[in-house]
Design a protein around this motif. Structure first.
Motif, mmCIF file in Angstrom:
data_model
loop_
_atom_site.group_PDB
_atom_site.id
_atom_site.type_symbol
_atom_site.label_atom_id
_atom_site.label_comp_id
_atom_site.label_asym_id
_atom_site.label_seq_id
_atom_site.Cartn_x
_atom_site.Cartn_y
_atom_site.Cartn_z
ATOM 1 N N ARG A 783 0.840 -1.204 0.000
ATOM 2 C CA ARG A 783 0.000 0.000 0.000
ATOM 3 C C ARG A 783 0.875 1.254 0.000
ATOM 4 N NH1 ARG A 783 -2.927 -1.121 4.044
ATOM 5 N NH2 ARG A 783 -4.535 -2.157 2.793
ATOM 6 N N GLY A 784 1.961 1.224 0.792
ATOM 7 C CA GLY A 784 2.862 2.373 0.820
ATOM 8 C C GLY A 784 3.487 2.624 -0.542
ATOM 9 N N GLN A 785 3.905 1.557 -1.218
ATOM 10 C CA GLN A 785 4.491 1.724 -2.545
ATOM 11 C C GLN A 785 3.457 2.260 -3.534
ATOM 12 O OE1 GLN A 785 6.525 -1.877 -3.809
ATOM 13 N NE2 GLN A 785 7.147 -2.304 -1.705
ATOM 14 N N ALA A 786 2.234 1.755 -3.427
ATOM 15 C CA ALA A 786 1.172 2.213 -4.336
ATOM 16 C C ALA A 786 0.862 3.687 -4.103
ATOM 17 C CB ALA A 786 -0.082 1.366 -4.143
ATOM 18 N N LEU A 787 0.851 4.120 -2.845
ATOM 19 C CA LEU A 787 0.604 5.535 -2.542
ATOM 20 C C LEU A 787 1.678 6.424 -3.172
ATOM 21 C CD1 LEU A 787 -0.465 5.151 1.189
ATOM 22 C CD2 LEU A 787 -1.860 6.248 -0.593
ATOM 23 N N SER A 788 2.947 6.030 -3.027
ATOM 24 C CA SER A 788 4.041 6.827 -3.602
ATOM 25 C C SER A 788 3.943 6.860 -5.120
ATOM 26 C CB SER A 788 5.388 6.247 -3.172
ATOM 27 O OG SER A 788 5.563 6.332 -1.773
ATOM 28 N N SER A 789 3.641 5.727 -5.735
ATOM 29 C CA SER A 789 3.535 5.685 -7.194
ATOM 30 C C SER A 789 2.355 6.518 -7.682
ATOM 31 C CB SER A 789 3.385 4.237 -7.667
ATOM 32 O OG SER A 789 4.537 3.484 -7.327
ATOM 33 N N CYS A 790 1.256 6.461 -6.951
ATOM 34 C CA CYS A 790 0.084 7.253 -7.336
ATOM 35 C C CYS A 790 0.395 8.745 -7.243
ATOM 36 C CB CYS A 790 -1.103 6.881 -6.447
ATOM 37 S SG CYS A 790 -2.686 7.525 -7.040
ATOM 38 N N ALA A 791 1.170 9.129 -6.221
ATOM 39 C CA ALA A 791 1.553 10.540 -6.070
ATOM 40 C C ALA A 791 2.315 11.026 -7.291
ATOM 41 C CB ALA A 791 2.390 10.719 -4.805
ATOM 42 N N GLN A 792 3.215 10.184 -7.833
ATOM 43 C CA GLN A 792 3.980 10.599 -9.011
ATOM 44 C C GLN A 792 3.083 10.728 -10.238
ATOM 45 O OE1 GLN A 792 7.413 11.548 -8.955
ATOM 46 N NE2 GLN A 792 6.595 11.606 -6.881
ATOM 47 N N ALA A 793 2.135 9.813 -10.362
ATOM 48 C CA ALA A 793 1.202 9.917 -11.494
ATOM 49 C C ALA A 793 0.354 11.186 -11.376
ATOM 50 C CB ALA A 793 0.317 8.674 -11.551
ATOM 51 N N GLU A 794 -0.073 11.497 -10.164
ATOM 52 C CA GLU A 794 -0.871 12.725 -9.949
ATOM 53 C C GLU A 794 -0.026 13.974 -10.192
ATOM 54 O OE1 GLU A 794 -3.976 10.881 -6.644
ATOM 55 O OE2 GLU A 794 -1.984 11.582 -6.053
ATOM 56 N N LYS A 795 1.261 13.919 -9.861
ATOM 57 C CA LYS A 795 2.137 15.060 -10.154
ATOM 58 C C LYS A 795 2.180 15.307 -11.659
ATOM 59 C CE LYS A 795 6.454 14.486 -10.765
ATOM 60 N NZ LYS A 795 7.876 14.135 -10.633
ATOM 61 N N ARG A 796 2.354 14.241 -12.428
ATOM 62 C CA ARG A 796 2.423 14.400 -13.885
ATOM 63 C C ARG A 796 1.092 14.892 -14.451
ATOM 64 N NH1 ARG A 796 5.238 9.315 -13.252
ATOM 65 N NH2 ARG A 796 7.482 9.646 -13.537
ATOM 66 N N ALA A 797 -0.005 14.540 -13.754
ATOM 67 C CA ALA A 797 -1.323 14.993 -14.212
ATOM 68 C C ALA A 797 -1.652 16.403 -13.723
ATOM 69 C CB ALA A 797 -2.395 14.023 -13.732
ATOM 70 N N GLY A 798 -0.754 17.002 -12.926
ATOM 71 C CA GLY A 798 -0.963 18.353 -12.430
ATOM 72 C C GLY A 798 -1.794 18.435 -11.173
ATOM 73 N N ARG A 799 -2.041 17.335 -10.475
ATOM 74 C CA ARG A 799 -2.840 17.323 -9.245
ATOM 75 C C ARG A 799 -1.905 17.404 -8.031
ATOM 76 N NH1 ARG A 799 -6.880 12.177 -10.083
ATOM 77 N NH2 ARG A 799 -7.651 12.596 -12.197
ATOM 78 N N LEU A 800 -1.304 18.554 -7.822
ATOM 79 C CA LEU A 800 -0.274 18.656 -6.783
ATOM 80 C C LEU A 800 -0.812 18.418 -5.372
ATOM 81 C CD1 LEU A 800 1.984 21.604 -8.023
ATOM 82 C CD2 LEU A 800 2.398 19.150 -8.130
#
Length: 913
Positions: A783-800
């Motif tokens: 879950r921790g790894q998924a949260l970090s990976s999701c954060a990077q995807a959201e960064k690229r999508a502009g959802r800071l």
């Protein structure tokens, strides 16, 4: 500008000119002393820890040393010249040796040995003045350097000899009398005082002094004084003591003995070894009993070095040089007996054949009586054992003995305080020079020297082969030696017993039975090094016995203990070993050795990766080996160090297992080793391991193995931003995972597929996939790894805001699990997200915390990335000087651990210039 200088001969201090610079407490002083004792040379981290804490270092010892190095670097940046460089496996002080009082004292002592008495006395007085109290003051008690007291005694003794030459007898009586009263066992000083008393007209006092010393040695040691003092006593009794001078000799006038064989015209390299031998001559001249042992593997040039040095130094032994080949490792003759060698020496000393005693002990007695008091050099070449050498050791303190042997003669170090030096291969430039002496310069000589392993015997054979035939070119010889299967044959010469293989074979055939068996087993183990735990598994013996056998091989110089419990053969010895194992061991024995090697690495790699962090895959090798049969990997740092040290062997074990059809073993070991990719940023090796693992899993028909190895290869592509970024592997793993009911595998597939989609620009698909991974993760780590990976995807999508929230949630999980590597990565990503969001203060706070943790854990590649992030943060804050400094640090780190990323950082640095 005032020069900096280092004081070790007294309280350890650093001076900028005459101004003492505060450096800190005992730990910092001890670290500085260790580096300054070996300027320009690497001092290993383990050596530093052992010296500062002995056998009981704290768990944070590495972190403390790193912090102290950083502290000293900050201090040295403020003064002229010296710097501390990180050079694996430790640190190196870059400074001119003359700025360090110890090395200045040694230099003055060496200069004095060649000077007139007047000049020598002044030089040695200057050297003695460098002592400002007991050496290494203010360092931890565990840090010992007895050689510094030896140096002081040598300097003092040489200065007294110079004063005796100058006739300063009255002053010396005043100086030496209290020293001898305090320590009547100091025979050299007592002898000097006897000379001063005698030449000052106080013959009776000189004789009484001898009686005092004799009573003290009998009472304390149970023996008479040494031969030198007894000789002095006899001369004083007979009123026949000559004035001491550098030209005088205990012999009657006559031609000095010279038994040296011819030397090579010039010697390539060996400056350090020559300096070491020269320093021992100084000790012999100062009246110390001096025995030197030059040891090393076959063909390394021991005899060549010693004979060449002896020709150069012979004038400092006015009574001559005795030489004998002891034939310890002669393939055609047994080692010479002491009786034969003594006959040779007695004849050289002028004894008529008819007067040589028949009994060994009488020959020993005659030899020792003839050589007592003389200033001679005795060279004993190619000794096999300490017992072969002992009867030939002269009694005179002014005679120096040099022994060469393929074996370490530790017995002589114990019983006779012999000094040992292991002779290694030549430096690359010196190796090329040796080839050029025989065959002339050529563009390929560097490649040729490397293929010869920089071993002098191999280099001479290669040079001779080139020079013997105008038709043979360097290109042809390089091609021949470039094939490991034909290299040893290419280093053979016409005589069957002349060549590298033959030289090694003589050493092997002389090994005791069980040690020879271990040597063969080393040859059957894939890889470039072995340790006692691996050998215990292969040989099915206890670890303590495996360690004993490996150290016995090291004592015979067939392998080298490069670090504690790390044993490696020279490159050419390794090829010889492989051939030997194929000839001497059956196919079944070789196959068993590979099988135990693979099982060992599976078990230990599994233990090590569990120390590095959470394991997502189902592989579990707990119980394959008993705990006592495995290295004690107690924490993160030990596991990381194990992977770093064993990485070449892991790759070799994979290749060996694949070539013998052990496909299930291969993909499992590849997956276990792949965990280390976080700390080992080597793209080619990672890719090779993953490719081999995928191929092995497919050959074995293991669907789960194919999934996990494809995800591992996807992770490599994502990390290095390779074309396609691993999407094909992630999609194939998704297809295969439908046949494997494993929630952990399903979540891992979603993670990698989400990352790959995000890197491709399909952010919404990626976020959907990663959000599902967060919800369905079967454990908190995933879950921790998924949260970090999701954060990077959201960064690229502009959802800071969403990205920061998810990254903070992931960081909290990584902290709770103690997964320091993912904590560092999360902090770096939070710094980047905060910077994008305009919160520079938060960004700087996150990145500094990450840098501190990366340094403490030795995450070198991570630190390089973090310095780049910090440079960007400081640039945003307007601190351009600070930004330039951090980017420059990032460049230096990446040049060492990740050269492919240097260009990006240099581009940013150029923008700030």
């Amino acid at each position: 500008m005032a020069e900096s200088r280092f004081q070790l001969l007294g309280p350890v201090q650093l001076f900028d000119g005459d101004v003492a610079i505060p450096i800190g407490g005992p730990g910092v002083r001890g670290l500085l002393a260790l580096l300054a004792l070996k300027p320009g040379k690497v001092v290993g981290l383990d050596e530093i820890i052992d010296a500062l804490w002995g056998h009981d270092p704290p768990a944070t010892a590495r972190t403390i040393v790193h912090g102290n190095v950083s502290h000293l670097r900050r201090i040295l940046r403020g003064i002229d010249g010296p710097s501390i460089l990180t050079t694996p496996p430790g640190y190196r002080l870059a400074v001119e040796p003359d700025r360090i009082d110890v090395h200045r004292a040694r230099g003055l002592l060496d200069r004095a040995s060649e000077a007139t008495p007047e000049v020598a006395a002044a030089l040695l007085a200057e050297a003695l003045a460098l002592w400002q109290g007991p050496a290494l003051g203010g360092v931890p008690d565990s840090l010992q350097a007895p050689e510094l007291e030896d140096l002081r005694l040598a300097v003092h003794g040489a200065r007294v000899d110079a004063d005796l030459d100058l006739g300063r007898h009255a002053e010396l009586i005043v100086e030496l009398s209290p020293i001898v009263r305090a320590d009547p066992l100091a025979e050299r000083t007592a002898g000097q005082l006897m000379r001063a008393l005698y030449h000052a007209g106080r013959r009776g006092d000189a004789l009484e002094l001898y009686r005092t010393v004799s009573r003290a040695t009998l009472r304390t040691l149970g023996v008479e004084p040494g031969a030198e003092l007894r000789w002095l006593h006899e001369r004083v009794l007979n009123d026949a003591l000559p004035v001491l001078s550098r030209e005088s000799s205990a012999l009657e006038p006559g031609q000095p003995i010279s038994q040296l064989p011819a030397a090579v015209p010039s010697l390539a390299g060996r400056a350090d070894e020559l300096a070491w031998l020269d320093s021992l001559v100084t000790r012999a001249e100062a009246g110390e009993t001096t025995i030197a042992i030059v040891t090393g593997t076959a063909g390394v040039g021991k005899s060549t070095l010693v004979v060449w040095w002896a020709h150069r130094i012979a004038a400092r032994f006015p009574d001559g040089v005795l030489f004998a080949s002891l034939r310890g490792f002669d393939p055609h003759h047994p080692p010479l007996e002491a009786a034969e060698l003594l006959t040779q020496f007695l004849l050289g000393l002028g004894v008529e054949t008819a007067k040589i005693p028949e009994l060994l002990h009488e020959r020993v007695a005659l030899y020792r009586s003839l050589i007592a008091g003389r200033r001679m050099l005795v060279l004993l070449d190619d000794a096999r054992t300490a017992e072969q050498v002992r009867p030939l050791l002269p009694p005179s303190a002014r005679t120096m003995t040099v022994v060469t042997s393929r074996s370490r003669l530790d017995g002589l170090a114990v019983s006779n305080a012999a000094k040992q030096r292991v002779l290694g291969t030549l430096a690359p430039d010196d190796a090329v020079r040796l080839i050029e002496e025989l065959a002339g310069p050529a563009d390929l000589n560097h490649a040729l020297a490397r293929l010869c392993g920089y071993l002098p015997l191999a280099l001479r054979i290669a040079g001779a082969r080139l020079s013997a035939s105008a038709q043979r070119t360097a290109e042809e010889l390089v091609d021949e030696l470039g094939n490991e299967r034909t290299r040893l044959a290419g280093l053979q010469v016409d005589g069957a017993d002349d060549g590298v293989r033959a030289a090694f074979d003589v050493s092997f055939r002389g090994l005791p039975g069980e040690i020879a068996e271990t040597f063969l087993q080393v040859g059957a183990v894939p890889g470039v090094m072995v340790g006692p735990h691996l050998m215990a598994a292969v040989a099915q013996i206890p670890v303590i016995e495996a360690r004993r056998r490996l150290r016995a091989l090291a004592a015979h110089n067939l392998i080298v203990e490069t670090a504690r419990d790390v044993f490696a053969p020279h490159d050419l010895v390794r090829l010889y070993l492989r051939e030997l194992a194929e000839q001497e061991l059956g196919e079944k024995e070789r196959d068993e050795a590979i099988g135990w090697t693979v099982r060992y690495y599976q078990a230990v790699a599994d233990r090590a990766r569990r120390r590095l962090g959470h394991v997502a895959d189902p592989l579990d090798f707990t119980g394959v080996l008993a705990d006592e049969a495995m290295p004690p990997l107690t924490g993160f740092a030990e596991a990381q160090d194990w992977f770093a040290a064993e990485w070449p062997n892991l790759l070799a074990a994979l290749d060996a297992a694949y070539s013998t059809g052990r496909y299930d073993d291969v993909w499992r070991l590849a997956l276990l080793g792949h965990t280390y990719r976080v700390a080992c940023p080597l793209l080619d090796e990672w890719t090779r391991m993953a490719d081999l693992g995928v191929a092995a899993a497919e050959a074995a028909g293991d669907v789960a193995g194919q999934c996990w190895l494809r995800l591992a290869r996807c992770g490599i592509a994502l990390k290095f931003e390779l074309p396609g970024a691993g999407l094909a592997d992630a999609e194939r793993a998704l297809e295969l995972s439908a046949r494997v009911p494993d929630p952990g595998l399903s979540t891992s597939v979603d993670l990698h597929l989400g990352r790959a989609l995000s890197r491709r620009g399909e952010h919404e698909k990626a976020i959907d996939r990663l959000t599902r991974a967060i919800a369905e993760a079967p454990d908190v780590t995933l879950r921790g790894q998924a949260l970090s990976s999701c954060a990077q995807a959201e960064k690229r999508a502009g959802r800071l805001p969403d990205a920061i929230a998810h990254q903070l949630a992931g960081l909290a999980i990584h902290r709770e699990l103690g997964d320091d590597d993912r904590v560092v990565v999360s902090l770096d990503k939070l710094a980047e997200l905060s910077l994008r969001a305009g919160d520079v203060e938060a960004a700087e706070r996150y990145v500094w915390e990450a840098i501190d943790l990366a340094i403490s854990r030795e995450f070198a590649a991570r630190e390089g990335a973090l310095r780049l992030t910090l440079g960007r943060v400081l640039r945003a804050r307007g601190d351009l000087d600070g930004a330039r400094e951090q980017l420059a640090l990032s460049v230096r780190i990446y040049e060492r651990v990740h050269p492919k990323l240097v260009g990006e950082v240099r581009t940013e640095l150029a923008e700030l210039q």
